[in-house]
Each structure stands twice: as C-alpha cells, then as structure tokens.
Enzyme design. Structure first.
Site, PDB file in Angstrom:
ATOM      1  N   LYS A  40       0.833  -1.206   0.000  1.00 57.27           N
ATOM      2  CA  LYS A  40       0.000   0.000   0.000  1.00 57.27           C
ATOM      3  C   LYS A  40       0.869   1.258   0.000  1.00 57.27           C
ATOM      4  CE  LYS A  40      -0.310  -0.566   4.996  1.00 57.27           C
ATOM      5  NZ  LYS A  40      -1.151  -0.964   6.129  1.00 57.27           N
ATOM      6  N   TYR A 268      13.532  31.119   7.541  1.00 56.43           N
ATOM      7  CA  TYR A 268      12.378  31.884   8.031  1.00 56.43           C
ATOM      8  C   TYR A 268      12.449  32.002   9.544  1.00 56.43           C
ATOM      9  CZ  TYR A 268      10.298  31.373   3.409  1.00 56.43           C
ATOM     10  OH  TYR A 268      10.054  31.433   2.068  1.00 56.43           O
TER      11      TYR A 268
HETATM   12  C1  LIG Z   1      -0.318  -1.813   6.856  1.00 56.49           C
HETATM   13  C2  LIG Z   1      -0.845  -3.102   7.325  1.00 56.49           C
HETATM   14  C3  LIG Z   1       0.019  -4.169   7.604  1.00 56.49           C
HETATM   15  C4  LIG Z   1       1.516  -4.017   7.600  1.00 56.49           C
HETATM   16  O1  LIG Z   1       1.948  -3.461   8.829  1.00 56.49           O
HETATM   17  P1  LIG Z   1       3.482  -3.190   9.122  1.00 56.49           P
HETATM   18  O2  LIG Z   1       3.493  -2.692  10.506  1.00 56.49           O
HETATM   19  O3  LIG Z   1       3.928  -2.180   8.129  1.00 56.49           O
HETATM   20  O4  LIG Z   1       4.193  -4.488   8.944  1.00 56.49           O
HETATM   21  C5  LIG Z   1      -0.551  -5.389   7.916  1.00 56.49           C
HETATM   22  N1  LIG Z   1      -1.881  -5.552   7.973  1.00 56.49           N
HETATM   23  C6  LIG Z   1      -2.747  -4.542   7.740  1.00 56.49           C
HETATM   24  C7  LIG Z   1      -4.207  -4.797   7.830  1.00 56.49           C
HETATM   25  C8  LIG Z   1      -2.264  -3.293   7.424  1.00 56.49           C
HETATM   26  O5  LIG Z   1      -3.116  -2.287   7.212  1.00 56.49           O
END
Ligand SMILES: *Cc1c(COP(=O)(O)O)cnc(C)c1O
Length: 375
Positions: A40, A268
């Site tokens: 993702k 700034y």
């Molecule tokens: C993002 C996510 C993961 C991965 O989690 P990490 O901490 O990055 O390993 C696993 N399961 C779900 C449902 C997620 O949304």
C-alpha cells in the site's frame, strides 16, 4: 537514473536489502505460513512496480493494498496473484475492485451485499472478513460473532467465496506483549464460532512486528510491510527482534556553499544565528520533498561521512546545514539525509524520532518530486 546528474535530490531504493528483509521474514516464520507483502501507499513510498518486480521471484501468496486503485495498478503491472484490499471500500470503489478481481475485506453486511451484487455480474469474487479485536477502524466486532457470522456464511455461494479471516494488532510494536495476546485470544474466540471449517479459511493476524516477534501468531499467513522497507517494526526497548537492512537512502546535492560572518541568520524566522565564522551549505531538498519541517535546528545530514547539523527552519525547497567541521565540502557534493555515508549512518528511526513521528510516516511522506532510483 540516466538524468541523475541534474537531479537535486533523490531516494535510492536498495532492492537487494528489500529481498534480504523478505528472506528474514521467511526465516522468522518458517516455511509454513504464506507471506502477503503489504505494498500500500506505493510500497511505503518506494515504488510499487519495482518492489513487486523484486519480490515476484519469491512467489508470495499475493499482495496487500489499501485501496482499489492500488489493486488496479497491480493488475496493470501484470500481477495475477490474489490482491487483498485491507481498508473498507465505498460502494463505488467496490465496483472498481470487482472489475479488477480483487479480494476485498468485508466489515459489515451492507458491503457484503454490494459485493454479492458485483459478484453476480463479475463473479466469481472472493472476500475476506476482518474481525475487529480492538483496532476499531474496520472489521466485524469480535464480541458479536454470533450475530454476523451466520448471515455472512449464508450469502456465500459459487459466485461469492469467503476465503479468509483476519484481525490486526494495535500494539505488536509495544513492550507489553499482553496487548497482542489479548487481541489474539479475542480473535481465537471469534473464529471458533465461525460456521465455516477452519481449513476453508486463510487465517492471519501478523504485521511485521508480530511476524518477527511471535512466530506462534503466524497462523496461515503474515502481512509484513515496514520491515520489508527497512523500518524497525518494534519500539527501541523491545529486545531480540532482528533489524531490517536499510532500504531507503535519501540524498541531496549541495547547491551552494558560503562562509558567513558572526551574527548571520538563516531561514524563516532567523532561528539560527552564527556565533563565529561558519560555513553553510544549502541542500536542494525541503519540506516540499517530504523532508519533515520539524527537523529544523534538530536533524542533521551526513557530508563526507560526518554529521552536519541542520540549521534554521527547513524551507519548501532548501535546507541549510552547518559544514564548518567539514572543510572539504563543496557545491556539487552529495549530502545524506537518511542512510549511510562512510561509517556514519542516519536511520529512518532517528529521523522519525526527531520529527516526532514514526518511520512509516517519514517513508510515505516523500513526495514524487524525489526521483526513486535503484543504485
Ligand atoms: C499496513 C498493514 C500491515 C503491515 O503493517 P506493518 O506494521 O507495516 O508491517 C498489515 N496488515 C494490515 C491490515 C495493514 O493495514
């Protein structure tokens, strides 16, 4: 890569390290469980296409995404494996997911109805069920399994297949292991009540932290994300969890070097004032590239293997570092904001700590302005 010569700032994505991290997950959980790499948010900002290309030789079970669009982009990359969408989707997004043959996650009966209607048109379609054991953002309530499980089962058929069930830990990174064990127990209680035989469902719970800490929670599959991308998945106090190999290196070129007299100000708000003569280097990176503005007067860059403190506030496009202690530094040299330079290293965790956030937000915060390159 071809035009790197003129690029001012970039992220080097270490694909060998990504693969090493995948193998470390495999070692941690053993040969049994499937691995569902979470890709993702453009593979945590590192580029979904190159990440998938690198991981395909491992034949992962499938990939995890958060949105229908992300699933579509996997399909357009030619991925035929299952693609699990882990966030709840709107009706419109469900229609799009159906056309792409994604596996969606169902958290309520209304969405299941919409998915069933889509299945009648595009079927067969798969779905998984999330059980909310305390995360509170998605999933059927674990306490109400007796209410929702039977209607979910009843809706299934040839065209609509219930293929998995999972939950998500809210505290797998925390020192206290009872946060996860409590959720694990709730999940076990819920799945024991499901009107589907255990063998017909893929059961999974573990994100990176859980997969590496507790192989006993690996069940049928694990869902690693951050560890693959070089983020240490547990809080610093948790012992015994292997460190990932760093994957992302963020670099920027020095575009200007000046010697300034005492009393000169930078940025700034003029929040840094030189005490004596100082040498300042302007880097071609700023918060408009995703470098957290909160690193102003706190963070540092590596220049010629030495630490150069960030002075003044970070601008949208520029950051100034004090290179008084690095006399050989010159315009055109490369500074490292995250990663290694010689014997020195700035980890993504260090940057996250200084910025008051987590490695996930740092990695996903880098904007498309930064070219992602494969060294
Ligand atoms: C993002 C996510 C993961 C991965 O989690 P990490 O901490 O990055 O390993 C696993 N399961 C779900 C449902 C997620 O949304």
């Amino acid at each position: 890569m071809s035009n790197l010569a003129q690029v001012r700032a970039w992220i080097e994505v270490g694909l060998d390290s990504l693969r090493a991290n995948y193998r470390a997950v495999r070692r941690a959980v053993g040969e049994g469980p499937a691995i569902i790499p979470m890709v993702k948010a453009d593979a945590y900002g590192l580029g979904i296409a190159r990440v998938v290309r690198s991981l395909e030789p491992f034949s992962p079970w499938g990939y995890g995404v958060a949105t229908a669009e992300e699933g579509l982009s996997l399909r357009s990359l030619g991925v035929r494996r299952p693609v699990l969408v882990v966030s709840p989707l709107t009706r419109e997004a469900l229609a799009c997911a159906a056309a792409a043959g994604l596996t969606v996650t169902i958290s309520e009966l209304g969405a299941l109805e919409a998915w069933a209607e889509a299945a009648a048109r595009h079927g067969p379609l798969d779905f998984q069920v999330e059980i909310d054991t305390g995360m509170g953002r998605a999933g059927f309530d674990w306490r109400e399994t007796g209410t929702w499980a039977a209607p979910v089962r009843a809706r299934c058929g040839e065209q609509l297949r219930w293929t998995g069930v999972y939950t998500h830990f809210h505290g797998a990174d925390a020192v206290d292991p009872t946060l996860a064990s409590t959720q694990w127990q709730r999940f076990q209680d819920a799945i024991a009540q499901l009107p589907v035989s255990r063998e017909d469902l893929m059961v999974h719970v573990a994100n990176s932290a859980a997969a590496l800490r507790w192989p006993e929670y690996a069940a049928d599959a694990v869902r690693p994300g951050i560890f693959l991308y070089g983020g240490h998945p547990v809080s610093a106090e948790v012992q015994g969890v292997p460190r990932p190999e760093p994957v992302a290196t963020v670099r920027a070129k020095i575009s200007l070097v000046r010697s300034v007299p005492p009393g000169s100000t930078v940025g700034y708000g003029a929040t840094h004032v030189s005490r004596g003569w100082e040498r300042w280097a302007t880097l071609g990176i700023g918060y408009g590239d995703g470098l957290p503005r909160s690193l102003g007067n706190r963070g540092s860059a590596l220049v010629h293997g030495r630490r150069a403190p960030i002075i003044g506030r970070i601008s949208m496009d520029m950051t100034v570092v004090d290179i008084t202690a690095v006399p050989e530094a010159a315009a055109g040299d490369v500074a490292t904001l995250i990663g290694r330079d010689g014997d020195a290293e700035i980890t993504v965790e260090e940057v996250a700590l200084q910025a008051g956030t987590i490695s996930y937000e740092i990695l996903t915060g880098f904007t498309p302005r930064l070219a992602r390159v494969e060294p």
